[in-house]
Design an enzyme around this catalytic site. Structure first.
Site, short mmCIF file in Angstrom:
data_model
loop_
_atom_site.label_atom_id
_atom_site.label_comp_id
_atom_site.label_asym_id
_atom_site.label_seq_id
_atom_site.Cartn_x
_atom_site.Cartn_y
_atom_site.Cartn_z
CD GLU A 180 -3.18 -0.84 2.02
OE1 GLU A 180 -3.01 -0.16 3.04
OE2 GLU A 180 -4.27 -1.34 1.73
CD GLU A 386 -4.14 -5.88 2.24
OE1 GLU A 386 -4.96 -5.12 2.80
OE2 GLU A 386 -2.91 -5.77 2.35
C1 BGP Z 1 -4.73 -2.59 4.80
C2 BGP Z 1 -3.43 -3.28 5.23
C3 BGP Z 1 -3.60 -4.65 5.83
C4 BGP Z 1 -4.89 -4.82 6.63
C5 BGP Z 1 -6.07 -4.11 6.00
C6 BGP Z 1 -7.29 -4.12 6.90
O1 BGP Z 1 -4.52 -1.22 4.75
O2 BGP Z 1 -2.61 -3.45 4.08
O3 BGP Z 1 -2.44 -4.91 6.63
O4 BGP Z 1 -4.69 -4.47 7.95
O5 BGP Z 1 -5.77 -2.77 5.71
O6 BGP Z 1 -7.21 -3.03 7.79
P1 BGP Z 1 -7.46 -3.26 9.33
O7 BGP Z 1 -6.64 -4.42 9.73
O8 BGP Z 1 -7.08 -1.99 9.99
O9 BGP Z 1 -8.94 -3.55 9.45
#
Ligand code: BGP
Length: 495
Positions: A180, A386
């Site tokens: 990201e 993701e």
């Molecule tokens: C993205 C990240 C992941 C994951 C996802 C979900 O930004 O790349 O690592 O964490 O978000 O977010 P969260 O875990 O805060 O719900």
């Protein structure tokens, strides 16, 4: 009438994704050093995580325990195999390999763990997809060098990339560099300041002006992009068949109204995030950035070699996360410029629903961004690495599953995933998008990156641990476990 679904190709990579720092735990064993993730306190739905100046014993540091994946990986991978996974993404924790980041020699115990992990994945026939940096920069590189703002970190990352690409080139085909990288772009809000920290290890002086912050962020981003290009060059020198991707958080940005200034605001806010992709994919900055750098004098610490490496180190595929969309409106009459996020304002999208954490639910937005990418980078393979629905899950007595005792009825998660899978199936079948895989986020519950909570659960498998890492640690299959198993088994036809 049931909505039409489409069968994905036989070699489509169905699977899931995690990150080392959110799952492995064992943050300080077998020679591992302290990473940025290890010094983030827990937050919650209303409170951001705090960046501490080093580890304070007794505080709740969620990444210290994760879900103990460092020890449970064989059990967890067996569950993924039972679902029919074709691929599984995780990251290598940089500090297991180079504890401080600036050592000359790697930590053999760290290398051995990932040998064992990738061997187990390959034994099960699950394709490893590996992230080199997922918010896990060695903390020493922050305190001793200032994070990615210091060009020396390019050389440290290159050393780390060369070691792991060489070590695992026969076990891992799919790689990606910085998780990201685009999320640090919109400096206008606290969220992006947090993202700049986790992505670049940049700490801003409280009195810094927006331009001073932007100059540091763009220099750090430049150094990260050069480091990414060097990793691609190394990988291709080692084995032409290795595939190295960039990784961006894709978030469609809609104008709040039909007013032309809002349309321009949405376009400029999109450019402010997507330019990273141009450098990764095309090997050069877009004119919007070069014009702004010239006007602002931000181009201070770059070399001709950098631009040659960017040109030679372009990526083989585009990895992306997708969770939600944004809405912006112009907040001032002045022209929306790339470098002044104050000229746009994020606005809640009142037209669609949101999760308990305020993340809106916009499956059509996924088809929207897939089309944008396909138009911008024709034929470049795309992998969704993701996508998921964080929610409060309730563990209840199981009735008719093969699960011994407990389960979760997570129809809300199935609904979210069903509509996002439908969206990408349409993008492929109707819009001609070259999508090679779908790895949903966190197939078993892990620690939230944004809040450090276990309460924000994403998994098809419930992990019986609380925000402090306490609990039986047992894994329980949710309803979505069996649903996703059937989706994979029918290659996306039975949603
Ligand atoms: C993205 C990240 C992941 C994951 C996802 C979900 O930004 O790349 O690592 O964490 O978000 O977010 P969260 O875990 O805060 O719900």
């Amino acid at each position: 009438m049931a909505k039409k679904t489409y069968k994905m190709a036989d070699d489509f990579l169905w699977g899931g994704a995690i990150a080392a720092h959110q799952a492995e735990g064992f943050w300080d064993v077998d020679g591992k050093g302290v990473s940025i993730a290890d010094v983030l306190t827990a937050g919650d739905n209303q409170t951001a995580r705090q960046i501490t100046d080093g580890v304070v014993a007794g505080e709740n540091y969620p990444n210290h325990h994760g879900v103990y994946f460092y020890e449970t990986y064989k059990e967890d991978l067996a569950l993924l195999k039972e679902m029919g996974f074709k691929a599984f993404r995780t990251s290598i924790a940089w500090t297991r390999i180079f504890p401080n980041g600036d050592e000359l020699e790697p930590n053999e115990k760290g290398l051995k763990f990932y040998d064992d992990l990738f061997d187990e994945m390959n034994r099960l026939g699950i394709e490893p997809v590996v992230t080199l940096q997922h918010f896990e920069m060695p903390y020493h590189l922050v305190t001793a060098y200032g994070g990615w703002y210091n060009r020396k970190v390019i050389d440290f990352f290159e050393r780390y990339a060369r070691v792991v690409l060489t070590r695992y080139k026969d076990k891992v085909k799919y790689w990606m560099t910085h998780n990201e990288i685009s999320n640090q772009a919109s400096l206008a809000d606290a969220h992006s300041t947090f993202q700049v920290w986790v992505n670049s290890g940049l700490k801003f002086d409280e009195k810094a002006t927006l331009d001073e912050k932007l100059e540091k962020m763009y220099q750090a981003a430049h150094n990260e992009l050069v480091a990414s290009a060097r990793a691609v060059i190394i990988a291709h020198e080692l084995d032409a068949n290795l595939k190295v991707g960039c990784m961006l958080a894709e978030t469609p940005i809609y104008p709040a109204t039909t007013k032309p200034e809002d349309q321009l605001a949405a376009l400029k806010a999109t450019q402010a995030r997507e330019w990273f992709a141009d450098v990764h994919v095309r090997g050069a900055y877009p004119a919007t950035l070069e014009t702004m750098f010239a006007r602002k004098g931000f181009r201070k610490n770059v070399t001709e070699q950098d631009f040659d490496e960017l040109k030679r180190g372009t990526v083989d595929y585009f990895a992306m996360s997708y969770y939600m969309s944004w809405v912006v409106r112009a907040v001032a009459e002045k022209t929306v410029v790339l470098d002044d996020q104050r000229s746009v304002a994020l606005t809640p999208n009142t037209e669609i629903q949101a999760s308990d954490w305020g993340w809106n639910i916009d499956p059509k937005g996924l088809r929207f961004v897939l089309n944008q990418l396909s138009d911008r980078y024709p034929n470049l393979p795309i992998m969704i690495v993701e996508n998921g629905f964080g929610a409060y899950d309730e563990l209840v007595a199981a009735e008719d599953t093969d699960n011994a005792e407990l389960t979760v009825h997570d129809g809300y998660r199935i609904d979210y995933l069903r509509e996002h899978i439908r969206a990408f199936e349409e993008a492929v079948a109707l819009d001609g998008v070259n999508l090679i895989g779908y790895l949903s986020w966190a197939p078993f519950d892990i620690v939230s990156a944004g809040t450090g909570e276990m309460k924000k659960r994403y998994g098809y498998v419930y992990v019986d641990l609380d925000d402090f890492g306490n609990g039986s640690g047992k894994r329980y299959k949710k309803d979505s476990f069996y649903w996703y198993q059937q989706v994979i088994n029918t290659q996306g036809q039975d949603l």
